[in-house]
Design an enzyme around this catalytic site. Structure first.
Site, PDB file in Angstrom:
ATOM      1  CB  CYS A 274      -0.893   0.020   1.229  1.00 33.24           C
ATOM      2  SG  CYS A 274      -2.030  -1.349   1.274  1.00 33.24           S
TER       3      CYS A 274
HETATM    4  N1  LIG Z   1      -2.519  -6.052   1.454  1.00 38.05           N
HETATM    5  C1  LIG Z   1      -2.918  -5.041   2.171  1.00 38.05           C
HETATM    6  O1  LIG Z   1      -2.447  -4.875   3.269  1.00 38.05           O
HETATM    7  C2  LIG Z   1      -3.990  -4.084   1.662  1.00 38.05           C
HETATM    8  C3  LIG Z   1      -4.601  -3.215   2.573  1.00 38.05           C
HETATM    9  C4  LIG Z   1      -5.591  -2.355   2.132  1.00 38.05           C
HETATM   10  C5  LIG Z   1      -5.925  -2.330   0.772  1.00 38.05           C
HETATM   11  N2  LIG Z   1      -5.303  -3.165  -0.114  1.00 38.05           N
HETATM   12  C6  LIG Z   1      -5.738  -3.109  -1.513  1.00 38.05           C
HETATM   13  O2  LIG Z   1      -6.575  -4.223  -1.810  1.00 38.05           O
HETATM   14  C7  LIG Z   1      -6.380  -4.666  -3.144  1.00 38.05           C
HETATM   15  C8  LIG Z   1      -5.975  -6.129  -3.163  1.00 38.05           C
HETATM   16  O3  LIG Z   1      -4.761  -6.256  -2.473  1.00 38.05           O
HETATM   17  P1  LIG Z   1      -4.235  -7.638  -1.901  1.00 38.05           P
HETATM   18  O4  LIG Z   1      -3.123  -7.309  -0.992  1.00 38.05           O
HETATM   19  O5  LIG Z   1      -5.374  -8.456  -1.380  1.00 38.05           O
HETATM   20  O6  LIG Z   1      -3.680  -8.302  -3.250  1.00 38.05           O
HETATM   21  P2  LIG Z   1      -3.222  -9.813  -3.481  1.00 38.05           P
HETATM   22  O7  LIG Z   1      -2.261  -9.791  -4.591  1.00 38.05           O
HETATM   23  O8  LIG Z   1      -2.859 -10.447  -2.173  1.00 38.05           O
HETATM   24  O9  LIG Z   1      -4.561 -10.535  -3.974  1.00 38.05           O
HETATM   25  C9  LIG Z   1      -5.219 -10.244  -5.152  1.00 38.05           C
HETATM   26  C10 LIG Z   1      -5.765 -11.539  -5.739  1.00 38.05           C
HETATM   27  O10 LIG Z   1      -6.557 -11.217  -6.875  1.00 38.05           O
HETATM   28  C11 LIG Z   1      -6.415 -12.256  -7.831  1.00 38.05           C
HETATM   29  N3  LIG Z   1      -6.905 -11.754  -9.118  1.00 38.05           N
HETATM   30  C12 LIG Z   1      -6.375 -10.791  -9.885  1.00 38.05           C
HETATM   31  N4  LIG Z   1      -7.174 -10.542 -10.946  1.00 38.05           N
HETATM   32  C13 LIG Z   1      -8.234 -11.382 -10.847  1.00 38.05           C
HETATM   33  C14 LIG Z   1      -9.382 -11.609 -11.628  1.00 38.05           C
HETATM   34  N5  LIG Z   1      -9.645 -10.903 -12.730  1.00 38.05           N
HETATM   35  N6  LIG Z   1     -10.240 -12.558 -11.225  1.00 38.05           N
HETATM   36  C15 LIG Z   1     -10.024 -13.272 -10.116  1.00 38.05           C
HETATM   37  N7  LIG Z   1      -8.945 -13.090  -9.319  1.00 38.05           N
HETATM   38  C16 LIG Z   1      -8.070 -12.148  -9.678  1.00 38.05           C
HETATM   39  C17 LIG Z   1      -4.951 -12.604  -7.752  1.00 38.05           C
HETATM   40  O11 LIG Z   1      -4.696 -13.893  -8.242  1.00 38.05           O
HETATM   41  C18 LIG Z   1      -4.687 -12.500  -6.242  1.00 38.05           C
HETATM   42  O12 LIG Z   1      -4.865 -13.742  -5.592  1.00 38.05           O
HETATM   43  C19 LIG Z   1      -5.329  -3.722  -3.738  1.00 38.05           C
HETATM   44  O13 LIG Z   1      -5.994  -2.673  -4.370  1.00 38.05           O
HETATM   45  C20 LIG Z   1      -4.609  -3.206  -2.517  1.00 38.05           C
HETATM   46  O14 LIG Z   1      -4.039  -1.931  -2.741  1.00 38.05           O
HETATM   47  C21 LIG Z   1      -4.354  -4.051   0.312  1.00 38.05           C
END
Ligand SMILES: NC(=O)c1ccc[n+]([C@@H]2O[C@H](COP(=O)([O-])OP(=O)(O)OC[C@H]3O[C@@H](n4cnc5c(N)ncnc54)[C@H](O)[C@@H]3O)[C@@H](O)[C@H]2O)c1
Length: 434
Positions: A274
């Protein structure tokens, strides 16, 4: 079409099918929380390994024990790679896909667009769509809404669309999904109301706001606030070093002010999914309004300089011992971007190790939470902690202050330590602090 009250009644009765797209750090806890509250939940991910693990009752996230997945499976949760399985029949869809930056630091919304198109293919009357991925203000209405409105469907009338950012803090044992207030802003008042109602079943406090833009901007304010303050303290650390003032002591002293000061700490650079990424979504969008978000750009510049500053520190420290960085054996202690977790994303270690190697140092690392790591051209394997690898190093470079490291022993048995986290505070030894 059912009205809002009828939809709410089905939510109360748990006859409301939830789909979560993207089962990563954000989507998986969300999906499991709904399952725990008795909702039928289907998770969609394009990574077959994640889907297989989940359907076998295994978790791949540090924060989620496998028994939580097993419990959810018993309650009817399932994961799939097939969009029709998860999306056809869903009453609410949460989009939790990545929002990275391109090489040129522009937003890469390709995952959101692809997920949006999938949702649009199966969208039914009365369905609720919630975008959770962090993104710039305007994404929900400018990017997602047009995809869903195709064919004359109207948000607030035929379907509901909202944005609700995630605040998950990996490794945080106190603040979890349930007790972290959740902001939600819908395209219409009805969109906000329905999303807030559904989210109130898994979160103690929901904060409705007037639009998706406010919700999107609030998330970016939170992260920008952190980036700017971390960079401020990193710059101060660079000055303190030059002035021979201990920056850690300065922060400790300033923190005694009972109001108006929140401590931030310097480090080798920012990491995680993030903080180093999200503010650039905002500065990119600002440019479309002829607005240069100077704080974010400056913060990025200072934080990008930290790995170089750390390499200079190591060079200087070795120099004082009569050694050069070239051919010195450097042991990097901790490579995860933050203490006590195994997450490597955007970790400063991934920049610092190659920088040290470019200067011909011999670099090895020890991080019990990260058994191996990929550099551009090869993989490295962690040295076992039990081998006390610090004993043979010319310099120990502490990048991540994991709880498992025996600091006292390391302080006593190392020739030289460069500590970027003040992890050796109060210990005797040949220690150079950031
Ligand atoms: N990790 C954190 O601490 C955090 C905190 C707040 C917000 N966010 C936000 O949340 C969002 C997700 O982050 P994350 O950390 O969970 O990411 P991540 O990479 O852990 O998970 C995302 C998942 O989405 C899947 N994916 C991608 N495209 C897809 C599709 N079209 N269909 C199905 N699955 C699909 C990927 O395979 C992956 O498993 C981002 O925008 C991030 O900025 C993350």
């Amino acid at each position: 079409m059912e009205n809002l009250e009828q939809l709410k009644k089905r939510i109360e009765e748990r006859e409301f099918q939830i789909a979560v797209i993207g089962l990563g750090y954000v989507g998986l806890p969300l999906a499991l929380s709904f399952a725990q509250e008795g909702f039928p939940v289907s998770g969609l991910d394009k990574d077959p390994q994640k889907v297989k693990a989940l359907n076998e009752g295994k978790s791949y996230l540090d924060d989620i024990p496998s028994n939580q997945v097993e419990e959810a499976l018993k309650r009817g949760f399932s994961a799939t790679t097939r969009e029709s399985e998860a999306l056809a029949g869903a009453d609410a869809v949460f989009i939790c896909v990545p929002t990275p930056l391109t090489q040129t630091k522009d937003p890469d919304l390709s995952y959101v667009i692809s997920a949006g198109k999938s949702v649009a293919r199966y969208l039914k009357l009365g369905e609720l769509v919630v975008l959770v991925s962090t993104t710039y203000p305007g994404t929900t209405e400018e990017v997602l809404l047009p995809l869903l409105q195709k064919g004359g469907r109207k948000a607030g009338a035929h379907f509901y669309l909202s944005f609700s950012p995630e605040r998950v803090d990996p490794g945080n044992k106190i603040y979890r999904l349930r007790n972290t207030p959740k902001v939600v802003g819908g395209v219409t008042a009805a969109c906000t109301e329905l999303a807030a109602f559904l989210l109130s079943k898994i979160v103690d406090k929901v904060i409705p706001v007037s639009s998706p833009r406010v919700a999107e901007m609030s998330k970016l304010l939170e992260n920008t606030y952190r980036v700017v303050n971390i960079s401020l303290v990193n710059e101060l650390a660079q000055l303190c070093r030059r002035m021979k003032v201990n920056v850690w002591e300065v922060i400790e002293a300033a923190s005694t002010k009972p109001y108006g000061f929140t401590p931030f700490y310097p480090g080798p650079g920012m990491g995680g999914h993030c903080i180093p990424i999200d503010p650039f979504y905002l500065s990119w969008k600002a440019r479309a309004y002829d607005f240069n978000l100077r704080f974010v750009e400056l913060a990025g510049e200072i934080n990008d300089s930290m790995p170089y500053f750390v390499v200079d520190l190591v060079t200087e420290a070795l120099n004082r011992e009569g050694k050069s960085l070239k051919d010195s054996r450097i042991l990097v202690l901790g490579v995860a971007y933050k203490q006590n977790i195994g997450d490597l994303r955007e970790s400063p270690a991934l920049k610092i190790i190659p920088l040290l190697e470019e200067r011909e140092a011999q670099v090895e690392y020890c991080d019990p939470l990260v058994p191996s790591l990929e550099l551009e051209d090869r993989a490295l394997t962690s040295l076992p902690l039990s081998d006390k690898p610090w004993k043979g190093a010319d310099c120990v470079l502490l990048l991540t202050a994991h709880r498992v490291f025996p600091y006292q022993e390391i302080a006593q048995e190392s020739r030289l330590i460069v500590d970027t986290r003040n992890a050796f505070q109060g210990l005797e030894g040949n220690i150079v602090r950031l």
